[in-house]
Design a protein around this motif. Structure first.
Motif, short mmCIF file in Angstrom:
data_model
loop_
_atom_site.label_atom_id
_atom_site.label_comp_id
_atom_site.label_asym_id
_atom_site.label_seq_id
_atom_site.Cartn_x
_atom_site.Cartn_y
_atom_site.Cartn_z
N LYS A 3 5.85 10.73 -1.36
CA LYS A 3 5.45 12.12 -1.59
C LYS A 3 5.99 12.68 -2.91
N GLU A 4 7.15 12.17 -3.33
CA GLU A 4 7.82 12.73 -4.51
C GLU A 4 7.06 12.50 -5.81
N ILE A 5 6.12 11.56 -5.82
CA ILE A 5 5.40 11.23 -7.04
C ILE A 5 4.06 11.97 -7.13
N THR A 6 3.78 12.82 -6.15
CA THR A 6 2.50 13.51 -6.11
C THR A 6 2.56 14.82 -6.90
N PRO A 7 1.40 15.32 -7.32
CA PRO A 7 1.39 16.61 -8.02
C PRO A 7 1.92 17.73 -7.12
N SER A 8 2.53 18.71 -7.74
CA SER A 8 3.04 19.85 -6.99
C SER A 8 1.90 20.64 -6.37
N HIS A 9 2.25 21.43 -5.37
CA HIS A 9 1.25 22.30 -4.73
C HIS A 9 0.62 23.23 -5.77
N GLU A 10 1.44 23.76 -6.65
CA GLU A 10 0.93 24.68 -7.69
C GLU A 10 -0.08 23.99 -8.61
N LEU A 11 0.24 22.76 -9.00
CA LEU A 11 -0.67 22.03 -9.89
C LEU A 11 -1.97 21.68 -9.17
N ARG A 12 -1.88 21.24 -7.93
CA ARG A 12 -3.09 20.92 -7.17
C ARG A 12 -3.96 22.15 -6.99
N THR A 13 -3.32 23.28 -6.68
CA THR A 13 -4.07 24.52 -6.48
C THR A 13 -4.75 24.96 -7.78
N TRP A 14 -4.06 24.82 -8.89
CA TRP A 14 -4.63 25.19 -10.20
C TRP A 14 -5.81 24.27 -10.55
N ARG A 16 0.85 -1.20 0.00
CA ARG A 16 0.00 0.00 0.00
C ARG A 16 0.88 1.24 0.00
N ILE A 17 0.76 2.03 -1.08
CA ILE A 17 1.62 3.19 -1.27
C ILE A 17 0.78 4.45 -1.26
N LEU A 18 0.97 5.28 -0.25
CA LEU A 18 0.26 6.56 -0.17
C LEU A 18 0.88 7.51 -1.18
N VAL A 19 0.06 8.04 -2.08
CA VAL A 19 0.55 8.94 -3.12
C VAL A 19 -0.05 10.34 -2.96
N ASP A 20 -0.22 10.76 -1.72
CA ASP A 20 -0.65 12.12 -1.39
C ASP A 20 0.51 12.86 -0.73
N ARG A 21 0.59 14.14 -0.99
CA ARG A 21 1.66 14.94 -0.39
C ARG A 21 1.43 15.18 1.09
N LEU A 22 0.17 15.29 1.49
CA LEU A 22 -0.19 15.53 2.89
C LEU A 22 -0.84 14.29 3.46
N TRP A 23 -0.62 14.04 4.75
CA TRP A 23 -1.26 12.90 5.40
C TRP A 23 -2.77 13.13 5.42
N ALA A 75 -4.53 9.14 -12.52
CA ALA A 75 -3.63 9.64 -13.55
C ALA A 75 -2.26 8.96 -13.45
N LEU A 76 -1.76 8.78 -12.24
CA LEU A 76 -0.48 8.10 -12.04
C LEU A 76 -0.53 6.67 -12.54
N LYS A 77 -1.59 5.96 -12.25
CA LYS A 77 -1.76 4.60 -12.74
C LYS A 77 -1.75 4.59 -14.27
N GLN A 78 -2.47 5.51 -14.89
CA GLN A 78 -2.50 5.60 -16.36
C GLN A 78 -1.11 5.89 -16.91
N GLU A 125 5.37 16.57 -14.77
CA GLU A 125 6.00 16.57 -13.44
C GLU A 125 6.57 15.19 -13.10
N ILE A 126 5.82 14.15 -13.43
CA ILE A 126 6.31 12.79 -13.17
C ILE A 126 7.59 12.54 -13.97
N ASP A 127 7.60 12.96 -15.22
CA ASP A 127 8.80 12.79 -16.06
C ASP A 127 10.02 13.43 -15.43
N ALA A 128 9.81 14.51 -14.69
CA ALA A 128 10.92 15.23 -14.06
C ALA A 128 11.42 14.53 -12.79
N HIS A 129 10.77 13.45 -12.36
CA HIS A 129 11.16 12.72 -11.15
C HIS A 129 11.33 11.22 -11.45
N PRO A 130 12.25 10.88 -12.34
CA PRO A 130 12.41 9.47 -12.71
C PRO A 130 12.82 8.58 -11.53
#
Length: 126
Positions: A52-63, A29-36, A117-120, A81-86
């Motif tokens: 946490k590193e695989i989650t959308p940035s704060h800016e993207l979530r806010t947008w 079980r892998i939590l993929v949220d930036r905040l608990w 989206a991450l699964k896709q 963003e995912i591409d930038a975190h291999p």
């Protein structure tokens, strides 16, 4: 990013809200949220890994703000963003190589959230 390490292999990636009851079939079980997740204890969540590193940035979530009209653009931006975190993708795939993984998230919308989206992304790029 081309995910060669799983090419041709069957990978079982499940999705589950953190508020759903954990099950032994969830695998890792892998939590993929930036905040608990609010109101969730560690014991009840039964999270094996918090990535946490695989989650959308704060800016993207806010947008995005879960506006389904923005879903296609959200996915495009999130994939960039995912591409930038291999290294985070490789870590996630190491778990997938060991067996079933469940991407655990807190979002309310099962059909328009970053875990889906991450699964896709993973399925399209392996």
């Amino acid at each position: 990013m081309n995910v060669d390490s799983l090419q041709g292999e069957t990978v079982n990636i499940l999705l589950k809200r953190v508020y759903e009851t954990p099950h032994r079939d969830d695998g890792t079980r892998i939590l993929v949220d930036r905040l608990w997740p609010r109101g969730m204890t560690k014991e009840r969540a039964k999270i094996d890994v918090w990535l946490k590193e695989i989650t959308p940035s704060h800016e993207l979530r806010t947008w995005y703000q879960h506006d389904i009209d923005k879903w296609p653009d959200f996915k495009r931006r999130y994939f960039a963003e995912i591409d930038a975190h291999p290294e985070a993708v490789r870590e996630l795939l190491r778990y997938a190589e060991q067996g079933t993984i469940t991407l655990v998230y807190a979002a309310k919308a099962p059909e328009h959230n970053h875990a889906l989206a991450l699964k896709q992304y993973l399925e399209q790029n392996r």
